[in-house]
Every structure is written in C-alpha cells, then in structure tokens.
Design a protein around this motif. Structure first.
Motif, PDB file in Angstrom:
ATOM      1  N   MET A 188      21.847  13.883 -12.908  1.00  0.00           N
ATOM      2  CA  MET A 188      22.945  13.108 -12.359  1.00  0.00           C
ATOM      3  C   MET A 188      23.306  11.989 -13.324  1.00  0.00           C
ATOM      4  N   ASP A 189      24.559  11.888 -13.644  1.00  0.00           N
ATOM      5  CA  ASP A 189      25.082  10.856 -14.521  1.00  0.00           C
ATOM      6  C   ASP A 189      25.435   9.640 -13.673  1.00  0.00           C
ATOM      7  N   PRO A 190      24.903   8.452 -13.997  1.00  0.00           N
ATOM      8  CA  PRO A 190      25.217   7.275 -13.178  1.00  0.00           C
ATOM      9  C   PRO A 190      26.700   6.917 -13.208  1.00  0.00           C
ATOM     10  N   HIS A 191      27.444   7.468 -14.171  1.00  0.00           N
ATOM     11  CA  HIS A 191      28.866   7.175 -14.281  1.00  0.00           C
ATOM     12  C   HIS A 191      29.722   8.278 -13.679  1.00  0.00           C
ATOM     13  N   GLY A 192      29.057   9.325 -13.178  1.00  0.00           N
ATOM     14  CA  GLY A 192      29.792  10.419 -12.558  1.00  0.00           C
ATOM     15  C   GLY A 192      30.320  10.024 -11.194  1.00  0.00           C
ATOM     16  N   PRO A 193      31.184  10.860 -10.640  1.00  0.00           N
ATOM     17  CA  PRO A 193      31.764  10.552  -9.328  1.00  0.00           C
ATOM     18  C   PRO A 193      30.730  10.651  -8.217  1.00  0.00           C
ATOM     19  N   VAL A 194      31.051  10.006  -7.104  1.00  0.00           N
ATOM     20  CA  VAL A 194      30.220  10.080  -5.903  1.00  0.00           C
ATOM     21  C   VAL A 194      30.938  10.999  -4.921  1.00  0.00           C
ATOM     22  N   CYS A 195      30.273  12.093  -4.559  1.00  0.00           N
ATOM     23  CA  CYS A 195      30.848  13.081  -3.646  1.00  0.00           C
ATOM     24  C   CYS A 195      30.132  13.017  -2.308  1.00  0.00           C
ATOM     25  N   ALA A 240      29.384   3.006   0.909  1.00  0.00           N
ATOM     26  CA  ALA A 240      29.365   3.453  -0.489  1.00  0.00           C
ATOM     27  C   ALA A 240      30.786   3.681  -0.984  1.00  0.00           C
ATOM     28  N   ASP A 241      30.961   3.591  -2.293  1.00  0.00           N
ATOM     29  CA  ASP A 241      32.256   3.917  -2.901  1.00  0.00           C
ATOM     30  C   ASP A 241      32.301   5.426  -3.102  1.00  0.00           C
ATOM     31  N   ILE A 242      32.960   6.120  -2.199  1.00  0.00           N
ATOM     32  CA  ILE A 242      33.055   7.576  -2.248  1.00  0.00           C
ATOM     33  C   ILE A 242      34.290   7.944  -3.069  1.00  0.00           C
ATOM     34  N   ASP A 243      34.094   8.838  -4.042  1.00  0.00           N
ATOM     35  CA  ASP A 243      35.193   9.236  -4.914  1.00  0.00           C
ATOM     36  C   ASP A 243      35.934  10.473  -4.425  1.00  0.00           C
ATOM     37  N   ILE A 244      35.237  11.342  -3.694  1.00  0.00           N
ATOM     38  CA  ILE A 244      35.864  12.537  -3.131  1.00  0.00           C
ATOM     39  C   ILE A 244      35.019  12.999  -1.955  1.00  0.00           C
ATOM     40  N   LEU A 245      35.692  13.549  -0.944  1.00  0.00           N
ATOM     41  CA  LEU A 245      35.035  13.972   0.283  1.00  0.00           C
ATOM     42  C   LEU A 245      35.295  15.454   0.502  1.00  0.00           C
ATOM     43  N   PHE A 246      34.219  16.218   0.664  1.00  0.00           N
ATOM     44  CA  PHE A 246      34.306  17.626   1.033  1.00  0.00           C
ATOM     45  C   PHE A 246      33.901  17.706   2.496  1.00  0.00           C
ATOM     46  N   LEU A 247      34.830  18.101   3.363  1.00  0.00           N
ATOM     47  CA  LEU A 247      34.688  17.970   4.810  1.00  0.00           C
ATOM     48  C   LEU A 247      34.751  19.319   5.498  1.00  0.00           C
ATOM     49  N   ASP A 248      33.670  19.681   6.193  1.00  0.00           N
ATOM     50  CA  ASP A 248      33.661  20.875   7.033  1.00  0.00           C
ATOM     51  C   ASP A 248      34.536  20.600   8.252  1.00  0.00           C
ATOM     52  N   ASN A 249      35.017  21.650   8.894  1.00  0.00           N
ATOM     53  CA  ASN A 249      35.847  21.442  10.073  1.00  0.00           C
ATOM     54  C   ASN A 249      35.045  21.407  11.366  1.00  0.00           C
ATOM     55  N   MET A 250      34.107  22.306  11.523  1.00  0.00           N
ATOM     56  CA  MET A 250      33.342  22.380  12.779  1.00  0.00           C
ATOM     57  C   MET A 250      32.013  21.646  12.619  1.00  0.00           C
ATOM     58  N   LEU A 251      31.908  20.489  13.258  1.00  0.00           N
ATOM     59  CA  LEU A 251      30.707  19.657  13.167  1.00  0.00           C
ATOM     60  C   LEU A 251      30.187  19.362  14.568  1.00  0.00           C
ATOM     61  N   PRO A 252      28.917  18.980  14.696  1.00  0.00           N
ATOM     62  CA  PRO A 252      28.327  18.772  16.019  1.00  0.00           C
ATOM     63  C   PRO A 252      29.040  17.725  16.878  1.00  0.00           C
ATOM     64  N   ASP A 253      29.654  16.722  16.239  1.00  0.00           N
ATOM     65  CA  ASP A 253      30.279  15.649  17.009  1.00  0.00           C
ATOM     66  C   ASP A 253      31.800  15.588  16.866  1.00  0.00           C
TER      67      ASP A 253
END
Length: 129
Positions: free
Chosen positions: A1-8, A50-63
């Motif tokens: 993991m690169d400390p300068h890479g994005p946060v996903c 956290a500073d999130i750079d991109i979000l990958f979001l599932d549709n069907m989640l428990p809540d």
C-alpha cells in the motif's frame, strides 16, 4: 500500500465479494488504502472519520439499500463530493434511474469489478487531497 495512494471505501456485506474487490484493488499502482464496511451504519462512520477518495457501494446491505443511501450522500455537504460506483449482483433499470439522479460515476455488476475497469475509475474519479 502506497501512503500517497487513494483511500477506497468498500461497502459490501459478503466475504466472497469483499475478498474479490480487495484483491483487485491490491493490484493497482499506487495501491490504495482499502477501508471495508459491511453496513451503511459503518459506512457513515468511515465517511465521517476519514478522507475517502472513492466509494464502491453494494446495493443490498443488511441495514438498507445503496440506492437509498445515495440520496443521503448527495445531500451531505462533504460526502456529496465523494465519487461513487454502485456495484450490484443484478443492476436494474430502477437502480440506474436512482443512480443517475445522484450523479453516480458508474453502475457495475460484480463481474465488472475488474482490474482495468477499477484502475480507470480510480485514476479518473478518485479525489486527490
């Protein structure tokens, strides 16, 4: 993991899909820092802390559903700037309508979560701090 890479941030509740997505992201360069959430409640905590750079979001989640969470993201003063990719087992026309209204970057099936596609999405849309 690169400390300068994005946060996903990955919001996914099944271990199999979590592993697959983490493996794909681990092969990117620079390797992103991956934060995992299994519920929308956990996603909210991570987005708030956290500073999130991109979000990958599932549709069907428990809540709840990712498509409903999109409205919350779109109206939040900080979270609205986080690029979102909705990732679902079975994308539906309804999902596309809701996602388009929330300015989602893409809607993928789980099979679309491949190295080249993810690399392009992260390079093109991940926020830079």
């Amino acid at each position: 993991m690169d400390p300068h890479g994005p946060v996903c941030l990955i919001v996914e509740d099944t271990r199999f899909d979590q592993s697959m997505m983490t493996r794909v992201l681990a092969h990117l360069h620079p390797a992103p820092r991956v934060i995992m959430a299994t519920t929308l409640a956990e996603a909210r905590r991570h987005l708030g802390g956290a500073d999130i750079d991109i979000l990958f979001l599932d549709n069907m989640l428990p809540d709840g559903t990712g498509t409903e969470f999109l409205r919350e993201l779109a109206t939040h003063p900080t979270w609205a700037r986080v690029p979102v990719v909705l990732v679902s087992d079975w994308p539906t026309p309804f999902m596309f309508d809701k996602a388009r209204a929330a300015h989602v970057r893409a809607i993928w099936s789980k099979g679309d979560f491949t190295g080249e596609r993810v690399r392009r999405m992260v390079r093109t849309h991940a926020r830079v701090h």
